[in-house]
Motif scaffolding. Structure first.
Motif, mmCIF file in Angstrom:
data_model
loop_
_atom_site.group_PDB
_atom_site.id
_atom_site.type_symbol
_atom_site.label_atom_id
_atom_site.label_comp_id
_atom_site.label_asym_id
_atom_site.label_seq_id
_atom_site.Cartn_x
_atom_site.Cartn_y
_atom_site.Cartn_z
ATOM 1 N N TRP A 27 -0.038 6.392 -9.338
ATOM 2 C CA TRP A 27 -1.160 5.964 -10.164
ATOM 3 C C TRP A 27 -2.109 7.123 -10.379
ATOM 4 C CZ3 TRP A 27 -2.414 0.830 -7.207
ATOM 5 C CH2 TRP A 27 -1.490 -0.152 -7.589
ATOM 6 N N ASN A 28 -2.669 7.193 -11.574
ATOM 7 C CA ASN A 28 -3.578 8.261 -11.927
ATOM 8 C C ASN A 28 -4.835 7.632 -12.518
ATOM 9 O OD1 ASN A 28 -4.920 10.261 -13.612
ATOM 10 N ND2 ASN A 28 -3.132 11.557 -13.223
ATOM 11 N N VAL A 29 -5.960 7.852 -11.861
ATOM 12 C CA VAL A 29 -7.229 7.272 -12.312
ATOM 13 C C VAL A 29 -7.588 7.790 -13.700
ATOM 14 C CG1 VAL A 29 -9.691 7.091 -11.813
ATOM 15 C CG2 VAL A 29 -8.039 6.954 -9.950
ATOM 16 N N ALA A 30 -7.386 9.072 -13.939
ATOM 17 C CA ALA A 30 -7.747 9.669 -15.233
ATOM 18 C C ALA A 30 -6.922 9.096 -16.384
ATOM 19 C CB ALA A 30 -7.572 11.191 -15.171
ATOM 20 N N ARG A 31 -5.710 8.654 -16.117
ATOM 21 C CA ARG A 31 -4.864 8.042 -17.154
ATOM 22 C C ARG A 31 -5.217 6.581 -17.384
ATOM 23 N NH1 ARG A 31 0.195 10.092 -14.643
ATOM 24 N NH2 ARG A 31 0.271 8.011 -13.769
ATOM 25 N N GLY A 32 -6.069 6.023 -16.522
ATOM 26 C CA GLY A 32 -6.425 4.621 -16.656
ATOM 27 C C GLY A 32 -5.445 3.681 -15.977
ATOM 28 N N ASP A 33 -4.681 4.200 -15.010
ATOM 29 C CA ASP A 33 -3.695 3.378 -14.311
ATOM 30 C C ASP A 33 -4.316 2.353 -13.367
ATOM 31 O OD1 ASP A 33 -1.769 4.886 -15.566
ATOM 32 O OD2 ASP A 33 -1.319 6.118 -13.811
ATOM 33 N N THR A 34 -5.580 2.528 -13.062
ATOM 34 C CA THR A 34 -6.260 1.610 -12.135
ATOM 35 C C THR A 34 -7.521 1.069 -12.791
ATOM 36 O OG1 THR A 34 -7.501 3.447 -11.171
ATOM 37 C CG2 THR A 34 -5.446 2.845 -10.093
ATOM 38 N N PRO A 35 -7.892 -0.156 -12.450
ATOM 39 C CA PRO A 35 -9.139 -0.694 -12.993
ATOM 40 C C PRO A 35 -10.338 0.001 -12.356
ATOM 41 C CG PRO A 35 -8.118 -2.267 -11.497
ATOM 42 C CD PRO A 35 -7.184 -1.114 -11.612
ATOM 43 N N LEU A 36 -11.437 0.009 -13.089
ATOM 44 C CA LEU A 36 -12.678 0.609 -12.588
ATOM 45 C C LEU A 36 -13.624 -0.482 -12.117
ATOM 46 C CD1 LEU A 36 -13.177 3.251 -15.405
ATOM 47 C CD2 LEU A 36 -12.217 3.622 -13.126
ATOM 48 N N PRO A 37 -14.540 -0.233 -11.236
ATOM 49 C CA PRO A 37 -14.776 1.059 -10.589
ATOM 50 C C PRO A 37 -13.755 1.301 -9.487
ATOM 51 C CG PRO A 37 -16.298 -0.549 -9.707
ATOM 52 C CD PRO A 37 -15.492 -1.251 -10.785
ATOM 53 N N ILE A 38 -13.530 2.559 -9.172
ATOM 54 C CA ILE A 38 -12.594 2.927 -8.106
ATOM 55 C C ILE A 38 -13.131 4.170 -7.399
ATOM 56 C CG2 ILE A 38 -11.143 4.397 -9.557
ATOM 57 C CD1 ILE A 38 -8.741 3.132 -7.971
ATOM 58 N N LEU A 39 -12.862 4.260 -6.127
ATOM 59 C CA LEU A 39 -13.253 5.415 -5.339
ATOM 60 C C LEU A 39 -12.011 6.239 -5.051
ATOM 61 C CD1 LEU A 39 -15.404 6.864 -3.510
ATOM 62 C CD2 LEU A 39 -14.467 5.498 -1.657
ATOM 63 N N THR A 40 -12.096 7.523 -5.259
ATOM 64 C CA THR A 40 -10.986 8.408 -4.922
ATOM 65 C C THR A 40 -11.441 9.361 -3.819
ATOM 66 O OG1 THR A 40 -11.585 10.045 -6.595
ATOM 67 C CG2 THR A 40 -10.024 8.303 -7.249
ATOM 68 N N LEU A 41 -10.479 9.930 -3.126
ATOM 69 C CA LEU A 41 -10.783 10.814 -2.014
ATOM 70 C C LEU A 41 -9.936 12.070 -2.135
ATOM 71 C CD1 LEU A 41 -12.114 11.134 0.863
ATOM 72 C CD2 LEU A 41 -10.012 10.161 1.759
ATOM 73 N N LEU A 96 0.832 -1.204 0.000
ATOM 74 C CA LEU A 96 0.000 0.000 0.000
ATOM 75 C C LEU A 96 0.865 1.252 0.000
ATOM 76 C CD1 LEU A 96 -2.809 -1.086 2.489
ATOM 77 C CD2 LEU A 96 -2.935 -0.953 -0.005
ATOM 78 N N GLY A 97 1.999 1.203 0.684
ATOM 79 C CA GLY A 97 2.923 2.336 0.674
ATOM 80 C C GLY A 97 3.513 2.600 -0.691
ATOM 81 N N ASP A 98 3.698 1.544 -1.491
ATOM 82 C CA ASP A 98 4.232 1.700 -2.847
ATOM 83 C C ASP A 98 3.268 2.434 -3.767
ATOM 84 O OD1 ASP A 98 6.511 0.223 -2.177
ATOM 85 O OD2 ASP A 98 5.622 -1.671 -2.874
ATOM 86 N N VAL A 99 1.986 2.333 -3.481
ATOM 87 C CA VAL A 99 0.976 2.921 -4.363
ATOM 88 C C VAL A 99 1.227 4.411 -4.539
ATOM 89 C CG1 VAL A 99 -1.484 3.434 -4.594
ATOM 90 C CG2 VAL A 99 -0.748 1.149 -3.917
#
Length: 97
Positions: free
Chosen positions: A36-50, A28-31
């Motif tokens: 990672w950038n959600v807008a670039r598509g670096d993570t699978p969807l769905p995802i929650l950001t804060l 988790l610390g490596d993340v």
């Protein structure tokens, strides 16, 4: 509690982390370091950001309201499922989670 929060950074991202499993030896610390950038598509969807700053503002606002009105605040921890958020709520003045 700070030591426990720091220990979370050493936890591996695995099948418990929904669609983020199978990444190899990523903690988790490596993340954060991976940027990672959600807008670039670096993570699978769905995802929650804060938005951390907005969350902190909400914590201060709610605690301020409670302080001004003689209320004690004990937020429902399961709502956020994020111990880092709980720590901020306690630091702001919540009497418990």
């Amino acid at each position: 509690m700070a030591r426990q929060l720091e220990a979370l950074e050493d936890e591996l991202v695995d099948a418990h982390d929904k669609a983020l499993h199978g990444l190899g030896e990523v903690t988790l610390g490596d993340v954060v370091a991976l940027s990672w950038n959600v807008a670039r598509g670096d993570t699978p969807l769905p995802i929650l950001t804060l938005d951390w700053e907005a969350m902190l503002a909400n914590v201060r606002l709610m605690q301020g309201y409670c302080d001004a009105n003689g209320c004690l605040l004990a937020p429902h921890g399961k709502t956020t499922m994020a111990p880092q958020v709980w720590a901020e709520q306690l630091r702001a003045g919540a009497w418990g989670i």
